[in-house]
Design a protein around this motif. Structure first.
Motif, mmCIF file in Angstrom:
data_model
loop_
_atom_site.group_PDB
_atom_site.id
_atom_site.type_symbol
_atom_site.label_atom_id
_atom_site.label_comp_id
_atom_site.label_asym_id
_atom_site.label_seq_id
_atom_site.Cartn_x
_atom_site.Cartn_y
_atom_site.Cartn_z
ATOM 1 N N PRO A 1 0.854 -1.194 0.000
ATOM 2 C CA PRO A 1 0.000 0.000 0.000
ATOM 3 C C PRO A 1 0.888 1.242 0.000
ATOM 4 O O PRO A 1 1.997 1.223 0.549
ATOM 5 N N SER A 2 0.405 2.324 -0.617
ATOM 6 C CA SER A 2 1.221 3.539 -0.715
ATOM 7 C C SER A 2 1.404 4.171 0.673
ATOM 8 O O SER A 2 0.612 3.916 1.590
ATOM 9 N N ASP A 3 2.410 5.034 0.805
ATOM 10 C CA ASP A 3 2.656 5.722 2.085
ATOM 11 C C ASP A 3 1.434 6.524 2.501
ATOM 12 O O ASP A 3 1.092 6.618 3.678
ATOM 13 N N ASP A 4 0.783 7.084 1.482
ATOM 14 C CA ASP A 4 -0.399 7.884 1.735
ATOM 15 C C ASP A 4 -1.490 7.044 2.409
ATOM 16 O O ASP A 4 -2.086 7.453 3.415
ATOM 17 N N VAL A 5 -1.735 5.864 1.837
ATOM 18 C CA VAL A 5 -2.749 4.962 2.409
ATOM 19 C C VAL A 5 -2.357 4.582 3.834
ATOM 20 O O VAL A 5 -3.166 4.662 4.768
#
Ligand code: WT7
Length: 649
Positions: free
Chosen positions: A17-21
């Motif tokens: 999962p992305s850092d944002d998520v």
């Protein structure tokens, strides 16, 4: 496209999962507060289940706090002992004190396109009125109410009204037949039943009241049948028994005391198929079920105040009980609720709805994903799906191809996919990623924090790398407490095959990273398009037809539905096989159980392979149907029957 997919699958890529998520996730914030830094560390810390679930339970409102978190007298668990609680206080009442009061709880869409937005306040008022209406019919704490309704707002309203006054609901999926409804009404000894005149499915009005009338003829426990007016089709109201919902609601007060329940008081019974002809009445309770479903939805699907959540299931099944009705309302989020078919009137109905309602988190079944994949990419392309941030899958194993399609074409490679494994019995997710979990397409990843799962061989030894029995090794708050009126069956079915562990009935493989890969059922239960159907139920429906002497039912792999039902039938000696008779048998099963149980393929045979004790060897039939080697047939009483299966007509 296929080449590209093949490459991906061979690559066995892990999707992080992305850092944002990760950084915006509820679970990350929860961990930060407790100085937990990694997913591994979280799983480690949560092994202390009393601590973990105690923390989770504090996120809800209790009338009186619990003492011990868990009392575990294997195989009987009690959670949050002595706590006083009501799930409806958490789902509705407490929001009246906050700004959620005027927030939309449900965006309901009918199949014909009409949209109704129901706020928490108006849901609260409708529930109170219906709770008072039930009381006016004599319903009180502990009484059972059978609910036979489609996906209309009255379904959650009726469920919540029961729970509010301490009555126990038993929802029967509206696709079940009159007979199936009657069986469940009788078993629960329901005093009141709720149904609808008719509802829309693929453009047709389905006259459900007719089924209810047929079902309730002579049903002695039912004193009243409440009828919602929806489709306006002609119906007969039975004098003295039947009453219209809207008439009953007239003049009812919009305030109603919430019954103070014990954590362990029964909330609902939900019937599910087992390995015998008789469905199992799975029992869930107020406290643990609320804590389990609330925590799993909050931390797996990461719901926040500005989300629009769409669990595209039917509230007649557990998925809808937990994740359309109770958990989303406890979280105070806005949910989409849809009456009709996902591809009606065109294959972009779902994508159009996501676009129009700004859905941010979408949860559906692999069958549906595979169906949409077959329709082609042009349908989702017509719509703006940029509101989506997280996706989910449930009900059956998702094949990596479908996973990748869903990830790329719907989630645009931004949205992690939460493949959640669970059952009617577990109440909530068991094997599931969190938004911080590295994903492998086709794997449900690992157990939810604090839970423990394993794969065992026939000798009960833990195995890695090959398929075996999926078991759960620790109790969890939203676990079933028993089977209604069948406490011995509860022990035998789930806790006796391997001492001390819960037998799920599924086959799975655990890989070197502790990730689980589901492979289907290990028992005689079929999973057709995410619906659970017992082979024995379909067999007993078939043999109840006057032309049938014997029947065996197995699952046949299907590229869209996962599995379809194949029946092998021995006709009575004076009956001639014909294709009309096949049609008649299919309809007969439809009448006995419901349309979802109709066999796709019926074959007439002269004999069925049996053991010396006369038991049909489904393993052999399954192998034949799949075109696999039949294996050892030395224990068969009639080995010649195996070759006879090739002469099926
Ligand atoms: C059975 C439970 C619980 C929601 C809907 C069905 C299968 C469920 C998955 C998944 C592979 C799955 C299992 C399970 N199943 N989720 N993510 N991957 N298989 O509830 O009718 O009680 O059926 O559905 O076989 O035992 P249910």
């Amino acid at each position: 496209m296929t080449k590209e997919l093949d490459a991906l699958l061979k690559e066995k890529r892990i999707f992080n999962p992305s850092d944002d998520v990760v950084n915006n996730s509820n679970i990350k914030k929860w961990m930060d507060k407790r100085e937990i830094n990694t997913y591994e560390e979280l799983l480690e810390r949560a092994r202390d289940q009393n601590w973990f679930w105690g923390e989770m339970a504090k996120e809800l409102e209790w009338f009186r706090p619990w003492g011990d978190v868990l009392e575990w007298n294997l195989p009987h668990a009690k959670w949050f002992l002595g706590g006083k609680f009501n799930i409806v206080h958490n789902a509705l009442d407490r929001h009246m004190k906050t700004s959620r009061k005027n927030k939309v709880a449900y965006i309901w869409e009918g199949e014909c396109g009409e949209v109704k937005k129901i706020t928490y306040l108006s849901l609260f008022q409708e529930v109170n009125k219906f709770a008072n209406a039930l009381k006016s019919l004599g319903i009180k704490k502990g009484d059972k109410v059978s609910i036979y309704l489609p996906m209309i707002p009255e379904l959650p309203i009726a469920m919540l009204a029961c729970a509010k006054i301490g009555a126990i609901h038993s929802v029967v999926f509206s696709g079940f037949s009159a007979k199936a409804f009657r069986q469940r009404v009788d078993d629960a000894e329901a005093k009141v039943a709720v149904t609808v005149d008719g509802f829309y499915r693929r453009g047709k009005a389905i006259p459900l009241k007719e089924n209810a009338d047929e079902a309730l003829r002579g049903a002695s426990s039912v004193k009243h049948l409440i009828v919602v007016k929806r489709a306006g089709n002609d119906i007969e109201m039975k004098e003295g028994r039947d009453v219209y919902w809207h008439e009953l609601m007239e003049g009812q007060s919009a305030t109603c005391e919430t019954e103070i329940m014990d954590s362990e008081d029964m909330l609902f019974i939900l019937y599910t198929s087992g390995t015998t002809g008789k469905p199992k009445g799975v029992v869930h309770v107020h406290g643990g079920y609320a804590v389990g479903t609330h925590a799993t939805l909050r931390y797996v699907f990461d719901l926040k105040d500005d989300d629009v959540w769409w669990c595209a299931a039917d509230a007649g099944w557990v998925t809808g009980h937990s994740y359309i009705v109770y958990a989303p309302l406890m979280l105070g989020v806005t949910s989409v609720m849809y009456e009709g078919g996902p591809n009606y009137p065109k294959p972009d109905r779902v994508w159009d709805m996501i676009d129009r309602h700004g859905v941010t988190v979408f949860y559906t079944a692999p069958t549906v994903i595979r169906m949409f994949m077959k329709y082609g990419d042009e349908w989702p392309k017509k719509h703006n799906l940029s509101s989506l941030r997280l996706l989910g899958s449930v009900g059956e194993p998702i094949n990596p191809e479908a996973w990748i399609w869903y990830y790329k074409k719907i989630g645009k490679e931004r949205c992690p996919i939460m493949d959640t494994w669970w059952q009617t019995e577990t109440g909530g997710f068991i094997l599931t990623p969190l938004p911080i979990t590295p994903l492998k397409p086709g794997s449900v990843t690992r157990p939810f924090p604090s839970l423990e799962a394993d794969v065992l061989n026939d000798d009960g030894e833990s195995i890695t790398g090959s398929g075996g029995y999926l078991v759960l090794k620790k109790p969890w708050p939203s676990m079933l407490r028993t089977l209604y009126k069948e406490p011995e069956r509860y022990v035998k079915q789930y806790w006796s095959t391997f001492p001390g562990v819960y037998l799920t009935g599924d086959v799975a493989r655990k890989d070197e990273n502790g990730y689980f890969w589901l492979q289907g059922r290990s028992d005689d239960v079929l999973n057709v398009a995410g619906h659970r159907i017992g082979s024995a139920e379909v067999e007993s429906a078939l043999v109840s037809h006057p032309s049938v002497a014997e029947a065996a039912v197995v699952g046949k792999p299907d590229p869209i539905k996962g599995e379809v039902i194949q029946a092998l039938v021995i006709l009575k000696s004076d009956v001639k096989p014909s294709s009309e008779l096949k049609g008649e048998l299919r309809n007969h099963v439809g009448k006995e159980i419901g349309h979802i149980a109709k066999p796709s393929v019926i074959g007439f045979v002269k004999d069925l392979p049996k053991t010396r004790s006369g038991k049909i060897m489904r393993r052999v039939i399954k192998a034949k149907v799949k075109g696999e080697p039949v294996g050892d047939i030395s224990t068969l009483a009639n080995p010649e029957a195996v070759a006879g299966l090739d002469e099926m007509v």
